[in-house]
Structure formats: structure tokens, C-alpha cells
Design an enzyme around this catalytic site. Sequence first.
Site, PDB file in Angstrom:
ATOM      1  N   LYS A 116      24.316 -11.612  35.905  1.00  9.66           N
ATOM      2  CA  LYS A 116      25.721 -11.550  35.516  1.00  9.66           C
ATOM      3  C   LYS A 116      26.568 -11.544  36.777  1.00  9.66           C
ATOM      4  O   LYS A 116      26.364 -10.707  37.660  1.00  9.66           O
ATOM      5  CB  LYS A 116      26.015 -10.301  34.679  1.00  9.66           C
ATOM      6  CG  LYS A 116      27.471 -10.241  34.221  1.00  9.66           C
ATOM      7  CD  LYS A 116      27.728  -9.101  33.262  1.00  9.66           C
ATOM      8  CE  LYS A 116      27.889  -7.775  33.964  1.00  9.66           C
ATOM      9  NZ  LYS A 116      28.388  -6.722  33.048  1.00  9.66           N
ATOM     10  N   LYS A 118      30.299 -11.341  38.515  1.00  4.20           N
ATOM     11  CA  LYS A 118      31.684 -10.925  38.352  1.00  4.20           C
ATOM     12  C   LYS A 118      32.624 -12.033  38.848  1.00  4.20           C
ATOM     13  O   LYS A 118      32.429 -12.578  39.947  1.00  4.20           O
ATOM     14  CB  LYS A 118      31.951  -9.636  39.131  1.00  4.20           C
ATOM     15  CG  LYS A 118      31.288  -8.407  38.525  1.00  4.20           C
ATOM     16  CD  LYS A 118      31.985  -7.971  37.248  1.00  4.20           C
ATOM     17  CE  LYS A 118      31.440  -6.654  36.747  1.00  4.20           C
ATOM     18  NZ  LYS A 118      32.161  -6.169  35.544  1.00  4.20           N
ATOM     19  N   ASP A 149      31.409 -12.459  34.007  1.00  3.77           N
ATOM     20  CA  ASP A 149      32.191 -11.345  33.472  1.00  3.77           C
ATOM     21  C   ASP A 149      33.554 -11.342  34.140  1.00  3.77           C
ATOM     22  O   ASP A 149      33.680 -11.115  35.341  1.00  3.77           O
ATOM     23  CB  ASP A 149      31.471 -10.021  33.731  1.00  3.77           C
ATOM     24  CG  ASP A 149      32.203  -8.832  33.126  1.00  3.77           C
ATOM     25  OD1 ASP A 149      33.198  -9.045  32.398  1.00  3.77           O
ATOM     26  OD2 ASP A 149      31.773  -7.692  33.371  1.00  3.77           O
ATOM     27  N   LYS A 228      28.004  -0.221  25.417  1.00  5.34           N
ATOM     28  CA  LYS A 228      27.713   0.734  26.474  1.00  5.34           C
ATOM     29  C   LYS A 228      27.706   2.122  25.868  1.00  5.34           C
ATOM     30  O   LYS A 228      28.634   2.497  25.137  1.00  5.34           O
ATOM     31  CB  LYS A 228      28.751   0.633  27.594  1.00  5.34           C
ATOM     32  CG  LYS A 228      28.782  -0.740  28.248  1.00  5.34           C
ATOM     33  CD  LYS A 228      29.856  -0.857  29.319  1.00  5.34           C
ATOM     34  CE  LYS A 228      29.836  -2.245  29.955  1.00  5.34           C
ATOM     35  NZ  LYS A 228      30.887  -2.421  30.978  1.00  5.34           N
TER      36      LYS A 228
END
Length: 344
Positions: A116, A118, A149, A228
Site C-alpha cells: 500500500k 501513500k 491510499d 480498524k
Amino acid sequence: MIDPALSTVLSSASDPREVFDRIAVVSLPMVTRFRGITVREAMLLRGPAGWAEFSPFLEYVPAEASRWLLAALEYATNEVPTPLHDTVPVNGTVPACTPAEVPAVVARYDGVSTFKIKVAEHGLDSLPEDLARISAVRDAAPEALLRLDANGKYADLGQGQQALRAFAEFDLQYIEQPVMPVEGLAEIRAWIADEGLPLRIAADESIRKAEDPYRVAALGAADVVIVKVQPLGGVQAALRVVEGTGLPAVVSSALDTSVGLSAGTALAAALPGERLACGLGTSSLFESDVVTSPLRAHGGVLPVGRVAPEDALLTRFRAEPAREEHWRRRLGECWDVLRAEAGC
């Protein structure tokens, strides 16, 4: 809504020290800047079932931070759901670093086949450096699946569309939260379909920060949900969100220590259906953790099970007195919020 069993605990204890027999505050140095910080502070709490973590980000007010404490209360006082798996696959996380830093970040994740990345640290202005970073990850891990993300940082639909057109040249698994409002996500997803772009949308903030996380599914705003444990108020609450949306889920970290990550593995191991790599490999962003063998990927997976911090590391990374006082004050404020919610 607070689970009746946790309401009972809250009703019987006006002070959190009546529930948690040990409380420690740590300050952990990081290997790179992430989410604007280079040191991660966390409060660790020991209850009847074991250690739990309370680490809402510093800007969160008590009403929002209290969800994180509810998660810690659940994990410290209750057994976790029966796991369906002994391990969970994880992704690596690449922060908003320079392309030159990417190989070292990628190398910290043993056997990981999904990363992932950023993006959008400065919204659309970050696009050139974002594209360079994605290319660097592709070069460092040619066979890996890639996710992006954006943390909702594109200001409007037009900015999101411009960025997504550029990102579509890469073979991406999904892009997470390109815009913040859930209605905006729905518009973005409809536009992707109209344009025939090979992109999927994941919802994070629209799940963990929303009063009604189920609107994501109701509006057709996402293909995947990010859940989460701490922000959603616990493992059981996160399981209800996954079930209620009916969408594939990725369990992710809120930049937790290994104690908090163990709650994430408990959630991930309890999810039925498709197993997507989870964002629980973030201990690799710390120089040190609260255990000498942190929850870090080996062969691309994490083990499932509780983690107890080591006394020597709690001492070594103990926060300064002023920071300890700050966290104890936050604990009390959030405890009061939860007791009021429980009708105490």
C-alpha cells in the site's frame, strides 16, 4: 452502542484503574516520517484477559478517541472470536517518501506480495512525486500487487478524477479514499464505471469516521471496506460493520504497536470469505517495538495470538512525565465519555 458486558464493566468502575491493573505510556521512534510524525506514542493497558492498546492520534477529541478506548476495554476484558486461520497475510506500507527511499522500505517486509502506497500528501500537488513513488515500488517489487491510499485528500471530484486517470496506468488492486465524503466516493466510483477505468475504490475514513458506516454500501460507494479495530470500537464492532456492508474487507492498523496489531490479527483471523492482505505490517515502520520479536511479516504473514509487552522495553521507551500525564488525562476523559454513553 456499547455491548452490555462492557456497559457492566463501565458501570462498576468510576476510574479505569479499577479495571486495568497496569498502565504504561510509551514513545516509539519511527524509521521514517509517517502521518506527519516521527515518534508514535501509545498507552498500553492490562486487564483480566491481557494487554490492550489505547492510542488515538493526538488531534482526536474525547468523543472520537473514546471509540479507541472502548476497543482497548473489550480486548483487555474479553476473549477474542474463535480464529478461522492461524496466520493472516499482510501488505507492506510505503509512506510518502522519496523514490530513493523506496527500496529500503520495501526490503523491511519479508515475503510480502502486496504494498500500500501513500499518495496525495499535498492533494493534487503531490501527483508527480506520487507517480514517481509508485514507479519506484513497481521497480523494487515487480510482481507485487499495489494499492494506493489518498486519505481523502483530493479537494473535490475534479481533482480526484485527474489523479485517478494518472493512476490508471498502473495495475492497481484499489485506491483507498480518494475523496472524503461518502457521496463523493459514490460519484467517483460511478465515474470510473462510465470511463471504463481499471480501478476499484476502497473506503476507510468513510467507515471509521462516519456515524453510519453502512452508508458506503447503501450508496454503492466502494468495492472494498477498510476496517480498524481501535477506531471502530473493538473486534466485535468491526465484525458487525463487515457483515453489515457485505463487502470484502481489509483489516488495517492505526499505526499500532505489536499489542494493538494482535487485536487486528484477531479480527482478520475471524473474517470469513476472501482473504485480502491486511494492513497490519506497520510495526516495520518502528525502529523498536514493545516486544523484542515484534509482529512483523515473515513469509508475508503474521501469526495470530495476543502479545504482552516486555518490562524492559516499557522502561526503555517510557514517555516523558509530561506526556504520561497527557495520556492519563486523555484516558480519564474518554472513560467518562464511555460511562456517560453506558448510562452510568
